[in-house]
Design a protein around this motif. Structure first.
Motif, short mmCIF file in Angstrom:
data_model
loop_
_atom_site.label_atom_id
_atom_site.label_comp_id
_atom_site.label_asym_id
_atom_site.label_seq_id
_atom_site.Cartn_x
_atom_site.Cartn_y
_atom_site.Cartn_z
N GLY A 163 51.60 -22.93 -83.45
CA GLY A 163 52.09 -23.87 -84.47
C GLY A 163 51.49 -23.64 -85.85
O GLY A 163 51.61 -24.47 -86.74
N MET A 164 50.83 -22.51 -86.02
CA MET A 164 50.21 -22.23 -87.34
C MET A 164 51.25 -21.74 -88.34
O MET A 164 52.39 -21.46 -88.00
CB MET A 164 49.05 -21.24 -87.17
N ARG A 165 50.82 -21.65 -89.61
CA ARG A 165 51.74 -21.19 -90.68
C ARG A 165 51.09 -20.07 -91.49
O ARG A 165 49.87 -20.08 -91.70
CB ARG A 165 52.09 -22.38 -91.59
N LEU A 166 51.96 -19.16 -91.92
CA LEU A 166 51.46 -17.94 -92.58
C LEU A 166 52.04 -17.78 -93.98
O LEU A 166 53.24 -18.02 -94.17
CB LEU A 166 51.95 -16.72 -91.80
N ILE A 167 51.23 -17.31 -94.91
CA ILE A 167 51.73 -17.10 -96.28
C ILE A 167 51.33 -15.70 -96.75
O ILE A 167 50.18 -15.28 -96.59
CB ILE A 167 51.14 -18.15 -97.26
N ASN A 168 52.29 -15.00 -97.35
CA ASN A 168 51.97 -13.71 -97.96
C ASN A 168 52.53 -13.65 -99.38
O ASN A 168 53.73 -13.49 -99.58
CB ASN A 168 52.52 -12.55 -97.12
N CYS A 169 51.61 -13.82 -100.35
CA CYS A 169 52.00 -13.65 -101.76
C CYS A 169 51.22 -12.48 -102.34
O CYS A 169 50.94 -12.45 -103.54
CB CYS A 169 51.69 -14.92 -102.56
N ALA A 170 50.81 -11.54 -101.46
CA ALA A 170 50.00 -10.41 -101.95
C ALA A 170 50.84 -9.13 -101.96
O ALA A 170 51.39 -8.76 -103.00
CB ALA A 170 48.75 -10.25 -101.10
N ARG A 171 50.95 -8.50 -100.82
CA ARG A 171 51.75 -7.29 -100.74
C ARG A 171 52.45 -7.23 -99.39
O ARG A 171 51.84 -7.54 -98.34
CB ARG A 171 50.87 -6.03 -100.88
N GLY A 172 53.72 -6.80 -99.41
CA GLY A 172 54.45 -6.63 -98.17
C GLY A 172 53.75 -5.59 -97.31
O GLY A 172 53.25 -4.60 -97.83
N GLY A 173 53.70 -5.87 -95.98
CA GLY A 173 53.07 -4.89 -95.09
C GLY A 173 51.69 -5.32 -94.62
O GLY A 173 51.18 -4.80 -93.63
N ILE A 174 51.07 -6.29 -95.31
CA ILE A 174 49.75 -6.75 -94.83
C ILE A 174 49.97 -7.52 -93.52
O ILE A 174 49.20 -7.42 -92.57
CB ILE A 174 49.04 -7.63 -95.90
N ILE A 175 51.08 -8.27 -93.49
CA ILE A 175 51.47 -8.92 -92.23
C ILE A 175 52.65 -8.13 -91.65
O ILE A 175 53.61 -7.84 -92.36
CB ILE A 175 51.89 -10.39 -92.49
N ASP A 176 52.52 -7.78 -90.39
CA ASP A 176 53.57 -7.00 -89.72
C ASP A 176 54.82 -7.89 -89.56
O ASP A 176 54.81 -8.86 -88.80
CB ASP A 176 53.00 -6.56 -88.35
N GLU A 177 55.88 -7.55 -90.31
CA GLU A 177 57.05 -8.43 -90.38
C GLU A 177 57.73 -8.60 -89.01
O GLU A 177 58.08 -9.71 -88.61
CB GLU A 177 58.06 -7.87 -91.40
N MET A 178 57.91 -7.50 -88.30
CA MET A 178 58.63 -7.58 -87.02
C MET A 178 57.82 -8.34 -85.98
O MET A 178 58.35 -9.15 -85.22
CB MET A 178 58.99 -6.18 -86.50
N ALA A 179 56.48 -8.10 -86.00
CA ALA A 179 55.62 -8.83 -85.05
C ALA A 179 55.66 -10.32 -85.38
O ALA A 179 55.59 -11.17 -84.47
CB ALA A 179 54.19 -8.30 -85.13
N MET A 180 55.82 -10.65 -86.67
CA MET A 180 55.86 -12.08 -87.01
C MET A 180 57.16 -12.74 -86.52
O MET A 180 57.14 -13.88 -86.05
CB MET A 180 55.71 -12.28 -88.52
N VAL A 181 58.26 -11.99 -86.64
CA VAL A 181 59.53 -12.56 -86.16
C VAL A 181 59.39 -12.91 -84.67
O VAL A 181 59.78 -14.00 -84.23
CB VAL A 181 60.69 -11.57 -86.41
N GLU A 182 58.77 -12.03 -83.93
CA GLU A 182 58.57 -12.28 -82.48
C GLU A 182 57.69 -13.51 -82.28
O GLU A 182 57.96 -14.35 -81.43
CB GLU A 182 57.83 -11.07 -81.88
N ALA A 183 56.63 -13.59 -83.12
CA ALA A 183 55.70 -14.72 -82.96
C ALA A 183 56.39 -16.04 -83.29
O ALA A 183 56.04 -17.08 -82.71
CB ALA A 183 54.48 -14.50 -83.87
N ILE A 184 57.38 -16.00 -84.18
CA ILE A 184 58.14 -17.24 -84.48
C ILE A 184 58.97 -17.61 -83.25
O ILE A 184 58.99 -18.76 -82.82
CB ILE A 184 59.04 -17.04 -85.72
N GLU A 185 59.61 -16.58 -82.69
CA GLU A 185 60.45 -16.83 -81.50
C GLU A 185 59.62 -17.41 -80.35
O GLU A 185 60.08 -18.25 -79.60
CB GLU A 185 61.13 -15.54 -81.03
N GLN A 186 58.35 -16.95 -80.27
CA GLN A 186 57.49 -17.43 -79.18
C GLN A 186 56.83 -18.77 -79.51
O GLN A 186 56.02 -19.28 -78.74
CB GLN A 186 56.39 -16.40 -78.91
N GLY A 187 57.15 -19.33 -80.65
CA GLY A 187 56.59 -20.64 -81.04
C GLY A 187 55.15 -20.55 -81.52
O GLY A 187 54.47 -21.57 -81.69
#
Ligand SMILES: NC(=O)c1ccc[n+]([C@@H]2O[C@H](COP(=O)([O-])OP(=O)(O)OC[C@H]3O[C@@H](n4cnc5c(N)ncnc54)[C@H](O)[C@@H]3O)[C@@H](O)[C@H]2O)c1
Ligand SMILES: O=C(O)CC[C@@H](O)C(=O)O
Length: 526
Positions: A223-247
């Motif tokens: 249930g946590m929340r993530l913010i990226n206002c730095a540079r694309g790629g620091i957070i793995d975008e595809m892994a995050m989509v999965e983590a959203i799907e998994q709640g």
């Protein structure tokens, strides 16, 4: 007249000083392709960009006059730094001007994801009165900050005011500083496991790429929340989509993407849990003015050969060190230049010895000036950015030594240049009230200001020789401004240093060399 090309939208107010400068012509042309830029860049001395223009090696090699690339912002990932350094093009940025703007966007993103403001707005303007958007408060939540530099630290301060607990990770964050801004220190994994919100504020480097990826999502608080206002790629975008799907991730806010702009089918763009903005961190009137002012000031300094501070492709010099070293830059460059001109043969080693006041500071910026001086008459396009690189690429060994004693001088810079044929040494000092003085050539004590046209004449110390040199120059209309003679013993070998008002023609130099007791004559310009 210096020509400056502004190839991205940059605040006009911010670059007003460039428009006002009588020695600068500014041309604004945004949205050029690489080929279009290549076609025109050869006319320009400076290029000013934001993040849209990708300044590639090809553009730089076409930019034969290019001295400086100014980035109105922090990140220089759109500029090929290695290519710039090789070519001696100085890259400057404006690291401070958009800190607050980006920090405030981060906060806006954090609040938007906590209260789902964009999602609620979309429904409301679409005619739906949906009151099921139940958000979370920031108060009493834990915020994890990865990257505690300028922006990360400002975010931390504001989070404290909102009643958040802040844990930070940054390899350069000391316990003292963390304590001062009220931040607990943690490792990436500790932060990931504890935080209700995580925001990233690092540059994108091989170490920070996918800093948050599957292994981190696996240990994240649900249930946590993530913010990226730095540079694309620091957070793995595809892994995050999965983590959203998994709640695991309840919401995310991204201003930056691995590829910008993202493709229309990017999974973030139709995911109701993800808020996106088009890289707007620095987009405030104030930030754009600030960065444009900072970068314009620096570009002017560089074009006019004045000292500058924010070069990205030069190691930073702390202000206290710069204050000590700056007065020596001119002296160092002159010593190098004289040696480069008098030493016969290819230089394979430069030995620099710093003594007196100079031994307590990092003298590497001064060494750059010396090395630049040695090669400046030989290598086109050489400057302090590429001097060390060019010397090393020619296998020149640079040795720096420091000694406590400097005979009678409070400071002394002694440089020896070695070639296969010979070794030449020069020492110089800054004398209170007299400025830069050269005080030794090889083994001979001398005392002169290195300026203009010089003649260095090695000879045997015999009566009449000074008169003969004077007469020969006089009859050839070469006026002597100053003359110095250095010798170790009476009647031994000696050196004569003359400053002359114009360079001596080669036939005069030949005639001088042919005089009895003159060993060699070297003419140079400093
Ligand atoms: N969205 C935008 O429009 C926008 C605007 C300005 C800046 N930025 C970006 O924001 C980021 C931060 O900018 P800043 O001005 O605060 O930079 P900064 O240099 O002041 O701070 C970056 C910090 O990241 C730290 N860091 C480096 N590697 C790390 C790692 N592996 N783990 C943790 N920390 C690490 C550094 O030690 C440094 O303290 C940069 O990527 C910059 O390009 C984005
Ligand atoms: O809007 C811009 O110029 C990008 C700003 C930002 O990413 C930066 O690195 O300064």
């Amino acid at each position: 007249m210096y020509k400056v090309l502004v190839s991205d939208p940059i605040s006009d107010m911010g670059i007003q000083m460039l428009y006002d400068a009588t020695d600068v012509e500014v041309v604004k042309q945004s949205g050029l392709s690489e080929d279009e830029l290549i076609a025109i860049i050869g006319d320009y001395d400076a290029l000013l960009v934001r993040s849209q223009t990708k300044v590639t090696e090809k553009i730089m090699s076409a930019g034969t006059r290019l001295k400086v690339i100014g980035r109105a912002g922090v990140g220089v990932d759109n500029i090929d730094l290695e290519a710039a350094t090789k070519r001696g093009i100085i890259v400057i940025n404006a690291p401070d001007g958009n800190t607050i703007a980006t920090c405030e966007l981060t906060f806006a993103m954090m609040m938007s994801t906590a209260r789902m403001i964009p999602q609620a707005y979309k429904k409301t303007v679409g005619g739906e009165w949906d009151r099921k958007f139940i958000g979370v408060e920031l108060r009493n939540k834990t915020l994890g900050i990865l990257g505690m530099g300028r922006i990360g630290s400002e975010v931390a301060k504001r989070a404290k005011v909102f009643g958040m607990e802040v844990i930070g990770y940054d390899p350069f964050l000391t316990e003292e500083r963390a304590e001062k801004i009220g931040v607990k220190l943690g490792t990436v994994n500790e932060i990931v496991a504890q935080a209700d919100f995580i925001t990233v504020h690092t540059p994108l480097t091989p170490e920070t790429r996918h800093l948050i990826s599957k292994p981190q999502f696996d240990i994240m608080k649900k249930g946590m929340r993530l913010i990226n206002c730095a540079r694309g790629g620091i957070i793995d975008e595809m892994a995050m989509v999965e983590a959203i799907e998994q709640g695991i991730v309840a919401g995310a806010a991204f201003d930056v993407f691995e590829v910008e702009p993202p493709q229309q089918d990017h999974p973030f763009l139709n995911n109701p849990k993800v808020i996106v903005t088009p890289h707007l961190g620095a987009s405030t009137i104030e930030a754009q003015e600030n960065v444009a002012i900072d970068v314009s000031e620096e570009v002017l300094h560089i074009l006019r050969n004045e000292p500058f501070k924010n070069a990205v492709n030069l190691p930073p010099v702390p202000a206290n060190v710069l204050n000590i070293l700056q007065p020596y830059f001119g002296l160092g460059e002159k010593i190098g230049s004289i040696l480069g001109q008098i030493a016969q043969g290819a230089v394979y080693e430069i030995v620099v010895n710093y003594a007196g006041d100079l031994i307590d500071v990092d003298t590497s910026p001064l060494t750059r000036y010396i090395v630049k001086g040695v090669f400046e008459k030989q290598l086109e396009g050489l400057n302090i950015v590429n001097a060390m690189h060019l010397a090393k690429s020619r296998d020149v060994n640079i040795v720096v030594q420091k000694s406590n004693t400097s005979n009678s001088f409070t400071n002394l810079v002694t440089v020896t240049v070695k070639t296969k044929q010979e070794e030449k040494t020069l020492a110089g000092t800054l004398l209170a009230g007299y400025g830069e003085r050269i005080v030794r050539i090889d083994q001979y004590p001398v005392d002169f200001a290195a300026e203009g046209n010089l003649l260095l004449i090695s000879h045997n110390d015999k009566p009449g020789i000074i008169g003969r040199v004077g007469t020969l120059l006089g009859t050839n209309n070469v006026n002597i401004a100053t003359m110095q003679v250095g010798r170790k013993v009476i009647g031994g070998s000696a050196i004569m240093v003359l400053t002359i008002d114009k360079s001596a023609p080669s036939n005069v130099l030949d005639e001088l060399s042919e005089q009895a007791e003159i060993v060699n004559v070297r003419a140079l310009t400093v």
